[in-house]
Write an enzyme that holds these catalytic residues in place. Sequence first.
Site, PDB file in Angstrom:
ATOM      1  N   GLY A 125       0.798  -1.236   0.125  1.00 54.45           N
ATOM      2  CA  GLY A 125       0.079  -0.061   0.059  1.00 54.45           C
ATOM      3  C   GLY A 125       0.860   1.201  -0.040  1.00 54.45           C
ATOM      4  O   GLY A 125       0.720   2.333  -0.654  1.00 54.45           O
ATOM      5  N   LYS A 136      -1.317   9.285   8.681  1.00 57.75           N
ATOM      6  CA  LYS A 136      -0.041   9.050   8.610  1.00 57.75           C
ATOM      7  C   LYS A 136       1.007   9.606   7.731  1.00 57.75           C
ATOM      8  O   LYS A 136       2.043  10.108   7.812  1.00 57.75           O
ATOM      9  CB  LYS A 136       0.449   7.569   8.729  1.00 57.75           C
ATOM     10  CG  LYS A 136       1.596   7.274   9.145  1.00 57.75           C
ATOM     11  CD  LYS A 136       2.038   5.663   9.178  1.00 57.75           C
ATOM     12  CE  LYS A 136       2.119   5.128   7.691  1.00 57.75           C
ATOM     13  NZ  LYS A 136       2.461   3.920   7.481  1.00 57.75           N
ATOM     14  N   TYR A 154      -3.695   7.166   5.814  1.00 58.78           N
ATOM     15  CA  TYR A 154      -3.837   8.616   5.310  1.00 58.78           C
ATOM     16  C   TYR A 154      -3.236   9.587   6.227  1.00 58.78           C
ATOM     17  O   TYR A 154      -2.587  10.630   5.607  1.00 58.78           O
ATOM     18  CB  TYR A 154      -5.024   8.943   4.340  1.00 58.78           C
ATOM     19  CG  TYR A 154      -5.296   7.947   3.146  1.00 58.78           C
ATOM     20  CD1 TYR A 154      -4.308   8.177   2.250  1.00 58.78           C
ATOM     21  CD2 TYR A 154      -6.537   7.023   3.140  1.00 58.78           C
ATOM     22  CE1 TYR A 154      -4.571   7.108   0.906  1.00 58.78           C
ATOM     23  CE2 TYR A 154      -6.262   6.293   2.163  1.00 58.78           C
ATOM     24  CZ  TYR A 154      -5.510   6.297   1.024  1.00 58.78           C
ATOM     25  OH  TYR A 154      -5.582   5.559   0.006  1.00 58.78           O
TER      26      TYR A 154
END
Length: 105
Positions: A42, A78, A76
């Site tokens: 990711g 982070k 997101y």
Amino acid sequence: GSKVAGYLKINFGKAQTEDIDPSAMEIERIYVLKEFQGKKVGQSLFQKAMGAAAESGAYMVWLGVWEKNHKALNFYRKNGFEAFDQHIFRIGDDEQTDFLMKRSL
């Protein structure tokens, strides 16, 4: 190897799913197959998206995240995104709230 691990979809200009700003870029989807989660797939797809945004000259990247997808919201946040609005996403008769999040480049 040759196995598909995930999927990234980004949108520019009029292809964006919301009328946010034609000079921004939207991350519409980042999916990672369960067996590859936790292996930085990711994050790698996210970095590809951010590289495409920078290369295109976009000044901002935005996306929508379902309010109950805590894993994605944390990911997101982070990575520097903050909520700026919300909208209703319909699945059949079910209304779900998506948070719209953005990050300046």
